[in-house]
Scaffold this motif. Structure first.
Motif, PDB file in Angstrom:
ATOM      1  N   GLN A   1      -4.654   1.317   4.040  1.00 23.97           N
ATOM      2  CA  GLN A   1      -4.646   2.640   3.423  1.00 23.97           C
ATOM      3  C   GLN A   1      -4.747   3.741   4.465  1.00 23.97           C
ATOM      4  O   GLN A   1      -4.061   4.773   4.363  1.00 23.97           O
TER       5      GLN A   1
ATOM      6  N   LYS B   1       1.968   1.983  -3.482  1.00 31.06           N
ATOM      7  CA  LYS B   1       0.957   2.629  -4.321  1.00 31.06           C
ATOM      8  C   LYS B   1       1.071   4.144  -4.266  1.00 31.06           C
ATOM      9  O   LYS B   1       0.673   4.845  -5.197  1.00 31.06           O
ATOM     10  N   TYR B   2       1.616   4.659  -3.154  1.00 30.88           N
ATOM     11  CA  TYR B   2       1.731   6.098  -2.970  1.00 30.88           C
ATOM     12  C   TYR B   2       3.194   6.540  -2.998  1.00 30.88           C
ATOM     13  O   TYR B   2       3.601   7.493  -2.346  1.00 30.88           O
TER      14      TYR B   2
ATOM     15  N   THR C   1       0.837  -1.204   0.000  1.00 32.36           N
ATOM     16  CA  THR C   1       0.000   0.000   0.000  1.00 32.36           C
ATOM     17  C   THR C   1       0.868   1.249   0.000  1.00 32.36           C
ATOM     18  O   THR C   1       0.568   2.226  -0.710  1.00 32.36           O
TER      19      THR C   1
END
Length: 388
Positions: free
Chosen positions: A71, A20-21, A17
């Motif tokens: 998240q 992803k960022y 996660t």
């Protein structure tokens, strides 16, 4: 899912996660995720996030809910670090209950803009096609808007966000790009990583130090927008900077001098000033006789602090200034730099601040001093001042 399955599975999910960022997290079983941290000096730094309690909590959470939990953990870390001026992850995600910021993002989206918070007070917006044409990427400082609506309820925030966009949308539209009045130009100093990388080439900026950039901005009544190169019109970047510095120096400011444990400190700025760092260009106006230059810190946009070298013990002054800037940066909502700089005495004649990073470590028990400065001229100067 069993206990032995939950721990590594969620640890890996958390690392994925973060990825992803744009955070290259590394899972370190049994219960740590290693996070790379942005640094001002380019040195690699890491934070080992202890996830033991999180992993234990996840045992009682259905597996299908784990991605949402992961998240939220990632968003929480992004909020925390970006609030401290660190460009960690892709953006600053507002809290679910932050209806003021969420209303602003929703208002942008309704008008066809892609928008995200770069930090708690800066929004990056762009629009491709649609009514009004292409826009951006443009960067808006929305601190004035946020201050004006911080007490608004949810529905009132939506109305005020829409009204705010009525005011700024014309400033963002490409059709009015060359119509910025010169008197609205100002200059601000940013950490290089505080400006979105994808926007940097489109802006009017110049290097102040390796990690700080000076940028021309447009001062609007309710926001500050980074000035775009396409807005130059007949101006050259040099003329835009000259006008921006001159306009910033005219804005109200205060100068005072205080004593910090025997170290005289000149303080320039004020709580409501946004362009104080422009005074680095004319710092000699406030220093008096300063043949050796000055120690300077720039913790936030409203504050410049300086100590004239030669007035007191130089090592003590360096130590006091370092402590001072650390305290200011820790409390600043818009931190700029926690570093200590030598303002070279030639800066006044050049009309441009020559800032060179310096630092000192003092071990009072061992009575030892370690100087960190890549500048030989400063090393020689410090030795001369200490012998004198």
């Amino acid at each position: 899912m069993s206990h032995t399955e939950t721990l590594p599975a969620f640890l890996n999910l958390l690392a994925a996660t973060y990825a992803k960022y744009d955070v290259a997290a590394t899972p370190l079983p049994p219960a740590v995720v290693r996070l790379p941290l942005p640094s001002e000096d380019g040195e690699e730094r890491y934070f080992d996030m202890d996830c033991a309690t999180i992993l234990t909590d996840m045992e009682s959470v259905p597996a299908e809910e784990h991605p949402d939990y992961a998240q939220q953990i990632v968003f929480g870390m992004m909020r925390q670090l970006r609030s401290r001026g660190m460009a960690f992850g892709t953006h600053y995600p507002p809290l679910s209950g932050d209806h003021v910021r969420r209303a602003l993002l929703a208002a942008f989206a309704q008008r066809g803009f892609d928008a995200r918070f770069h930090d708690p007070q800066t929004v990056v917006v762009s629009r491709h096609g649609g009514q009004g044409g292409d826009v951006g990427p443009a960067t808006l400082r929305v601190h004035r808007y946020l201050s004006a609506v911080e007490e608004a309820g949810e529905h009132e925030a939506e109305r005020l966000a829409s009204a705010y966009l009525d005011e700024v949308e014309a400033d963002l539209a490409s059709g009015t790009a060359t119509e910025v009045p010169v008197e609205r130009l100002r200059v601000r100093v940013y950490r290089r990583d505080a400006i979105p990388a994808e926007a940097l080439d489109s802006l009017v900026t110049r290097a102040l130090t390796p990690e700080l950039v000076e940028a021309v901005v447009v001062d609007h009544p309710r926001s500050i927008a980074l000035f775009q190169r396409r807005q130059l019109g007949d101006l050259t970047p040099e003329r835009a900077f000259a006008a921006a510095v001159e306009n910033s120096l005219v804005d109200p400011f205060e100068v005072s001098e205080n004593d910090l444990l025997g170290t005289p400190i000149i303080h320039i700025g004020g709580p409501d000033q946004e362009y104080t760092l422009a005074h680095l260009h004319v710092l000699d106006r406030y220093l008096g006789e300063a043949p050796h230059g000055a120690l300077v810190v720039v913790p936030s946009p409203p504050v410049v602090m300086a100590h004239v070298l030669g007035r007191g013990h130089p090592v003590a002054a360096m130590e006091h200034m370092q402590d001072l800037v650390e305290r200011f940066v820790s409390d600043a909502p818009k931190p700029v730099s926690s570093k200590l700089y030598w303002w070279h005495p030639s800066s006044g004649a050049k009309g441009f601040p020559d800032l060179r990073e310096v630092a000192v470590e003092v071990d009072h028990e061992k009575r030892s001093v370690t100087l960190h400065a890549g500048d030989d001229e400063f090393r020689e100067l410090l030795g001369t001042l200490m012998r004198g």
